[in-house]
Design a protein around this motif. Sequence first.
Motif, PDB file in Angstrom:
ATOM      1  N   ARG A 235       0.811  -1.220   0.000  1.00 44.83           N
ATOM      2  CA  ARG A 235       0.000   0.000   0.000  1.00 44.83           C
ATOM      3  C   ARG A 235       0.849   1.277   0.000  1.00 44.83           C
ATOM      4  O   ARG A 235       0.299   2.382   0.088  1.00 44.83           O
ATOM      5  CB  ARG A 235      -0.921   0.012   1.219  1.00 44.83           C
ATOM      6  N   TYR A 236       2.180   1.137  -0.103  1.00 45.83           N
ATOM      7  CA  TYR A 236       3.055   2.294   0.031  1.00 45.83           C
ATOM      8  C   TYR A 236       4.107   2.291  -1.074  1.00 45.83           C
ATOM      9  O   TYR A 236       4.570   1.246  -1.524  1.00 45.83           O
ATOM     10  CB  TYR A 236       3.772   2.278   1.392  1.00 45.83           C
ATOM     11  N   ASP A 256      -6.708   4.605   0.228  1.00 43.93           N
ATOM     12  CA  ASP A 256      -7.264   4.898   1.548  1.00 43.93           C
ATOM     13  C   ASP A 256      -7.288   3.615   2.389  1.00 43.93           C
ATOM     14  O   ASP A 256      -7.711   2.552   1.918  1.00 43.93           O
ATOM     15  CB  ASP A 256      -8.699   5.418   1.431  1.00 43.93           C
ATOM     16  N   HIS A 257      -6.850   3.715   3.643  1.00 44.15           N
ATOM     17  CA  HIS A 257      -6.947   2.577   4.557  1.00 44.15           C
ATOM     18  C   HIS A 257      -6.639   3.023   5.974  1.00 44.15           C
ATOM     19  O   HIS A 257      -6.172   4.144   6.212  1.00 44.15           O
ATOM     20  CB  HIS A 257      -5.986   1.448   4.144  1.00 44.15           C
ATOM     21  N   THR A 258      -6.899   2.140   6.913  1.00 43.43           N
ATOM     22  CA  THR A 258      -6.570   2.362   8.313  1.00 43.43           C
ATOM     23  C   THR A 258      -5.530   1.333   8.734  1.00 43.43           C
ATOM     24  O   THR A 258      -5.676   0.142   8.454  1.00 43.43           O
ATOM     25  CB  THR A 258      -7.813   2.229   9.204  1.00 43.43           C
ATOM     26  N   ALA A 259      -4.465   1.807   9.377  1.00 41.04           N
ATOM     27  CA  ALA A 259      -3.421   0.922   9.895  1.00 41.04           C
ATOM     28  C   ALA A 259      -3.492   0.943  11.413  1.00 41.04           C
ATOM     29  O   ALA A 259      -3.549   2.014  12.031  1.00 41.04           O
ATOM     30  CB  ALA A 259      -2.047   1.370   9.425  1.00 41.04           C
ATOM     31  N   ARG A 271      -4.856   8.355   3.871  1.00 38.00           N
ATOM     32  CA  ARG A 271      -5.569   8.645   2.642  1.00 38.00           C
ATOM     33  C   ARG A 271      -4.620   8.641   1.445  1.00 38.00           C
ATOM     34  O   ARG A 271      -3.464   9.057   1.552  1.00 38.00           O
ATOM     35  CB  ARG A 271      -6.273  10.013   2.737  1.00 38.00           C
ATOM     36  N   ARG A 272      -5.134   8.189   0.320  1.00 38.20           N
ATOM     37  CA  ARG A 272      -4.339   8.180  -0.898  1.00 38.20           C
ATOM     38  C   ARG A 272      -3.768   9.573  -1.165  1.00 38.20           C
ATOM     39  O   ARG A 272      -4.479  10.581  -1.080  1.00 38.20           O
ATOM     40  CB  ARG A 272      -5.208   7.741  -2.077  1.00 38.20           C
ATOM     41  N   GLY A 273      -2.502   9.610  -1.479  1.00 38.12           N
ATOM     42  CA  GLY A 273      -1.830  10.880  -1.713  1.00 38.12           C
ATOM     43  C   GLY A 273      -1.128  11.418  -0.481  1.00 38.12           C
ATOM     44  O   GLY A 273      -0.297  12.321  -0.589  1.00 38.12           O
ATOM     45  N   GLY A 274      -1.482  10.879   0.710  1.00 36.44           N
ATOM     46  CA  GLY A 274      -0.770  11.241   1.923  1.00 36.44           C
ATOM     47  C   GLY A 274       0.513  10.440   2.035  1.00 36.44           C
ATOM     48  O   GLY A 274       0.910   9.722   1.118  1.00 36.44           O
TER      49      GLY A 274
END
Length: 323
Positions: A235-236, A256-259, A271-274
């Motif tokens: 995801r990164y 977008d996801h929660t870790a 969030r995507r782009g962060g």
Amino acid sequence: MDTEILPVDDSFWDDGALLAECLREPVPRIPPHFGYDALGSQLFEAITELPTYYLTRVERTLLERYAGEIAAALDTPRLAELGSGSGKKTRLLLDACLRLRPTTYLPVDVSREMLEHSAAELTAALPGLVVRGLWGRYEAGLARLRTDGEPVVVAFLGSNVGNTTPAERDALYGEIAAALRPGDGLLVSADLVKPPAELERCYNDPPGHDAFRRFRLNHLSHLNHRFGADFRLERYEPRAYAVGPVVEGHLEVLADHTAALPALGTELDLRRGGSINVGFSAKFEPEGIAAEVGRHGFTPQAEWVDDEHAYGIFLYRLARQVQ
């Protein structure tokens, strides 16, 4: 082989308070020492061999050229080094020191494996060298030096001084000064200010290599192992870019996801782009370094600068204790 590893603070890996605080910053940040578990230390050694990573080669060239002068200027039987790593470059300086006087080397590093490996190699290569490895973070190693009270120079090589925020750097200089007595020294190497394109080329993998990528992603693998986090590496996307005189290493979020980090009772909504920040590499002007250390009672003694590659080694002496 005259060497031992002293665990000055072996609980630092499991102390998540600083990590939790840094993850709450506007751009979540992983403190740099979490990148240097056993695997991370090996991966960083691979980074130093990248064809575009100039820092290690330039510093080695400076030490090859000036080790004798630097050793004479140090004028001490004890050399401590913060973030010692493999000690490959430092070997040149230690060899020059041994030619002048009996020398004890006190490397401070968070990787016990790297300390053991480097101590074995150094004592085999440099007969007569005494190695007392200090296993822990910088602060714990400096606290140990404070209790010894013997003359010492603290070395901070590899331009590692840049891997901090200004506030962290100021606090570290204060810790160093508090560990020393007037007359003791501080030897700092620093990468000097360069064009952004040159810095970004240095801090990203060139074609056909993945050392930076694996090193930065290993921060998340380490947190998964250490704190039961559930970061999924796919995801990164690791990337570094220059922001003024600082290179920032980031893990850019692809979706977008929660870790979750259950051991810390923390979740990150990403969030995507962060991104997650996994490192700073600040660049300096010589007068800027002198001003920063000067606030803590250090005065300049000598410098050795490669003007072509804008990289320098600077020696300061503690003139007074600053309360």
